[in-house]
Design an enzyme around this catalytic site. Structure first.
Site, PDB file in Angstrom:
ATOM      1  CB  THR A 176      -7.196 -36.124 -31.694  1.00 13.28           C
ATOM      2  OG1 THR A 176      -6.672 -37.089 -32.616  1.00 13.28           O
ATOM      3  CG2 THR A 176      -8.291 -35.296 -32.381  1.00 13.28           C
ATOM      4  CG  ASP A 194       8.087 -36.885 -38.379  1.00 14.91           C
ATOM      5  OD1 ASP A 194       7.513 -37.797 -37.758  1.00 14.91           O
ATOM      6  OD2 ASP A 194       7.523 -35.820 -38.706  1.00 14.91           O
ATOM      7  CG  ASP A 218       2.384 -40.102 -34.372  1.00 16.56           C
ATOM      8  OD1 ASP A 218       1.664 -39.956 -33.374  1.00 16.56           O
ATOM      9  OD2 ASP A 218       2.019 -39.806 -35.514  1.00 16.56           O
ATOM     10  N   GLY A 223      -4.846 -33.871 -23.099  1.00 16.29           N
ATOM     11  CA  GLY A 223      -4.677 -34.784 -24.221  1.00 16.29           C
ATOM     12  C   GLY A 223      -5.579 -34.338 -25.351  1.00 16.29           C
TER      13      GLY A 223
HETATM   14  N1  GLY Z   1       3.363 -39.883 -37.834  1.00 17.78           N
HETATM   15  C1  GLY Z   1       2.275 -39.423 -38.562  1.00 17.78           C
HETATM   16  C2  GLY Z   1       1.241 -40.428 -38.840  1.00 17.78           C
HETATM   17  O1  GLY Z   1       1.181 -41.496 -38.261  1.00 17.78           O
HETATM   18  O2  GLY Z   1       0.410 -40.141 -39.674  1.00 17.78           O
END
Ligand code: GLY
Length: 411
Positions: free
Chosen positions: A244, A125, A184, A242
């Protein structure tokens, strides 16, 4: 004779203006008649940001979400993955208005994030935190100190790269996923690409390119929906599966994840000119657009079996709009390019009206985003990254419209 010349000249001027107006209408044929007034919405958003700033100081924290029943932002510390979005919103408000008070405020909210660049990397992040705050700050002010912080941030992010896998470890703390690379994370490659071009290590380019390739090969499924999380063997680099984390199911299409993919692969193409990234950006975008509900804003996950009785995600719409506007610059076919601009414009129109536009409801610009439904957190509430990408999309559209008018005036 002179008066006849004057009459001819006046009429020529009128004819020119008429032709210009007709041309402008044709050029902006992707604009729908009911398009919102971007200037007006931007100026409302700027005023609202200024009002909110009267109640916030950096030592209190950074806007993240507004829980139901509350009208003010819930605040988080610099280490939260969302800390950069509020300074980012202020930078965009400064960009839209040129108001020096906003620049000062943006600087005040940006500076506390410096520590992230110089601390050990806790997750991917870093890009979200620093490129939104310092990145926009550097883009708009060319402050050399900001550049140094960004270069340090890129080096810190790259420490999470695993050469066995060829990708960044997105969440070191989530060991249940082994070496995990999440969709992300595509958004944080822009920091690395930028650093490689701006005095940072050349290897940062290779890290970003390799990460995007590994993500493309393993997280983008045959049907063009994207896994949220890819799990890899940290030693052999083998793709294990993969999964989630924030979506409805491993094989479902989590709306924000798909939007991160649209935007992330478009930037990967812009930075590398590798055709496979452009093809990927197009196919994940087409899949997203084809599956959108009629009202144009996605439910939090496209495959929740309880649709339509589930929450929407305005943040996914704002991110997808930015990604489509970026993609529209690179697709070779003009009709296809216009289609993406038109789709993005429709999304921004929808977000700029009820029920998504907040108006006087609370401090946010947008309502109805969903953060982490399986975790029962941030469901159908304002979330700061929705506001951030909404402001970005408005500014992108404004610039495109200005560029179109300038091109027309020149031709
Ligand atoms: N990167 C975390 C989200 O999209 O919630």
């Amino acid at each position: 004779m002179a008066s006849i010349c004057l009459i001819i000249k006046k009429n020529m001027n009128r004819l020119f203006l008429l032709l210009f107006a007709v041309a402008l209408t044709n050029c902006t044929d992707h604009k729908e008649d009911n398009s919102v007034d971007i200037e007006k919405i931007l100026s409302q958003n700027v005023e609202k940001t200024k009002e909110t700033l009267k109640e916030l100081t950096p030592d209190q924290g950074f806007a993240r979400n507004i829980p139901n029943g509350q009208t003010n932002w819930e605040l988080v510390g610099v280490k939260d993955w969302c800390s950069g979005f509020w300074p980012g919103v202020i930078w965009y408000a400064y960009e839209a208005s040129g108001d020096e008070q906003l620049r000062l405020q943006a600087e005040k909210f940006t500076e506390p994030l410096k520590t992230i660049a110089y601390s050990a990397a806790e997750n991917h992040d870093i890009g979200f935190m620093l490129y939104t705050s310092y990145g926009n700050g550097y883009r708009l002010t060319k402050n050399e100190e900001y550049k140094n912080v960004l270069l340090a941030a890129a080096d810190t992010l790259a420490t999470l790269y695993n050469p066995n896998v060829g990708s960044i470890l997105s969440w070191p703390s989530q060991t249940q996923f082994r070496h995990n690379t999440i969709i992300d994370n595509m958004m944080n490659l822009e920091l690395l690409f930028w650093a490689a071009k701006n005095g940072g290590k050349q290897d940062l380019y290779n890290v970003a390119e390799s990460h995007a390739l590994v993500t493309m090969k393993n997280l983008v499924r045959k049907d063009s929906a994207i896994y949220h999380v890819g799990s890899f063997d940290e030693t052999t680099g083998d793709f294990l599966k993969g999964q989630t984390h924030q979506g409805y199911a491993d094989e479902s299409m989590w709306a924000r994840g798909q939007a991160w993919g649209i935007y992330g692969f478009s930037v990967a193409y812009r930075e590398t000119y590798r055709k496979e990234f452009l093809d990927t950006a197009i196919k994940v975008s087409e899949h997203y657009l084809n599956r959108l509900p009629e009202d144009g804003i996605p439910y939090w996950d496209f495959d929740d079996v309880d649709i339509p009785n589930v929450p929407k995600d305005a943040s996914a719409a704002a991110i997808a709009a930015c990604g489509l506007l970026e993609l529209s610059k690179f697709v070779k076919n003009e009709e296809q390019s216009k289609k993406y601009v038109s789709a993005a414009r429709r999304m921004i129109n929808l977000l700029s009206e009820a029920p998504f536009y907040s108006g006087d409801t609370n401090q946010a610009l947008l309502l109805h985003s969903t953060g982490h439904l399986p975790h029962k957190s941030e469901i159908d509430v304002p979330i700061i990254y929705a506001d951030y990408y909404y402001m970005e999309a408005l500014l992108r559209l404004q610039k495109m419209d200005e560029d179109n008018s300038t091109e027309l005036a020149k031709s």
